[in-house]
Every structure is written in structure tokens, then in C-alpha cells.
Design a protein around this motif. Sequence first.
Motif, short mmCIF file in Angstrom:
data_model
loop_
_atom_site.label_atom_id
_atom_site.label_comp_id
_atom_site.label_asym_id
_atom_site.label_seq_id
_atom_site.Cartn_x
_atom_site.Cartn_y
_atom_site.Cartn_z
N GLN A 39 -0.09 -10.56 -17.80
CA GLN A 39 0.13 -11.94 -17.37
C GLN A 39 1.62 -12.32 -17.48
N ASP A 40 2.25 -12.00 -18.61
CA ASP A 40 3.67 -12.29 -18.78
C ASP A 40 4.52 -11.58 -17.73
N THR A 41 4.16 -10.33 -17.45
CA THR A 41 4.89 -9.54 -16.45
C THR A 41 4.79 -10.18 -15.07
N TRP A 46 7.04 -13.17 -10.60
CA TRP A 46 6.92 -14.27 -9.64
C TRP A 46 8.12 -15.21 -9.75
N ALA A 47 8.51 -15.52 -10.97
CA ALA A 47 9.64 -16.43 -11.19
C ALA A 47 10.96 -15.83 -10.73
N ASN A 48 11.06 -14.50 -10.78
CA ASN A 48 12.31 -13.82 -10.41
C ASN A 48 12.16 -13.02 -9.11
N ALA A 49 11.28 -13.47 -8.25
CA ALA A 49 11.03 -12.75 -7.00
C ALA A 49 12.29 -12.60 -6.17
N ASN A 68 10.35 -4.16 -20.73
CA ASN A 68 11.32 -5.05 -21.38
C ASN A 68 10.63 -6.21 -22.10
N THR A 69 9.59 -6.75 -21.49
CA THR A 69 8.83 -7.84 -22.11
C THR A 69 8.16 -7.36 -23.38
#
Length: 186
Positions: A39-41, A46-49, A68-69
Motif C-alpha cells: 500500500q505504501d509503495t 501514484w504521488a510521484n507518477a 527504499n520504503t
Amino acid sequence: MNEKARLSLKSKLLAELPSLRAFALSLAGSSDGADDLVQDTLMKAWANASSFAEGTNMRAWLFTIMRNTFFSKYRKSRREVQDVDGEAAARLVAMPDQLAHLDLADFRARLERLPADQREALILIGASGFSYEEAAEICGCAVGTIKSRVNRARRRLMDLLALSSIDDFAADPELTDSVAAVRFGE
């Protein structure tokens, strides 16, 4: 990003879910942790598309985000203290700051109630650190007069604050320092 690009990205992300889930399980070791990691990935992707370059490997990009997460969370968790029963938190008790501010405001209000000559002498000697001789010179009076004014100011201030000694402030270091600065009760 236009609507067509958003739909294309969404379908590519959904297509990678099984691979992401498998990789997340290998990293996290539990299904709950893996689900959170996936989910975090996806949220970060999506936020950094806009940072994803069309024509590059989507899977590699997503796996890099996931890795990285995971390691960021791992490093953060190593600094955190597990305190399920609240035992560690109970040892970290601090006096609330708002009480110190109220006490200091009360002290200042009482200080203002002193006669001007006594308040001036007390601030010169206590807060400003002048000697009795220097304070007498500043005020244009005798050293004995300054000593008398300081003594009367200290006694009056203690009466106004309903104190028997400076030790009454011992529980509040911020206020004790302020009160000690005017050195009453010496």
C-alpha cells in the motif's frame, strides 16, 4: 497528467500487484506487514507518477520504491522503543509547561505591585547583578537606602506570593530561575 495517462498508469500498477505482494512478503516476513508495504509503495508511486519515465521498467521502479520504503521504515523502527505496557512512557513524565507560564505571569504581576523604588532596587540588585554601591549610584541615593529598599521589596514580594522561602518554587525550575534572578529570600 491527463486522464488517459492516469488510466494507463493505474492498469500498470494493478498488473504489478502480485509481484509486489511476493516481494513485500519476502521483505516484511508477515502478510500484514507486506500489505502495508504494498500500500505504501503504491501510494508513493501514484504521488510521484510524474517522475516515472515512460518506456522504462515499471517493475524495477516499483521494486525500488518498495525496497527504499522498507529500509526507511526499518531504520526508523530501530530507533523506536517498544512500550506496549506504557512503562517507558511513565518514566518520561514532565511537568506541563502551561503551569510554569501561569506561575511566571503571577510572579510578574506581583512584582509590578511593588512600589516603583523597591521594584527598581530589587531588579538592579537581583536581576541585573549590580552591586549595592552601583545600584545606589544609579538611583542617586545612599547604599543603606538601596539595601533597605531591596529588603522591603523581597519581604513584600514573598508576602504577595504567599511564600515562606524560595524553596516553595523547587518543583518548577523555570520559575525558580526567574525568581532566583531577583534573589529574594537570600
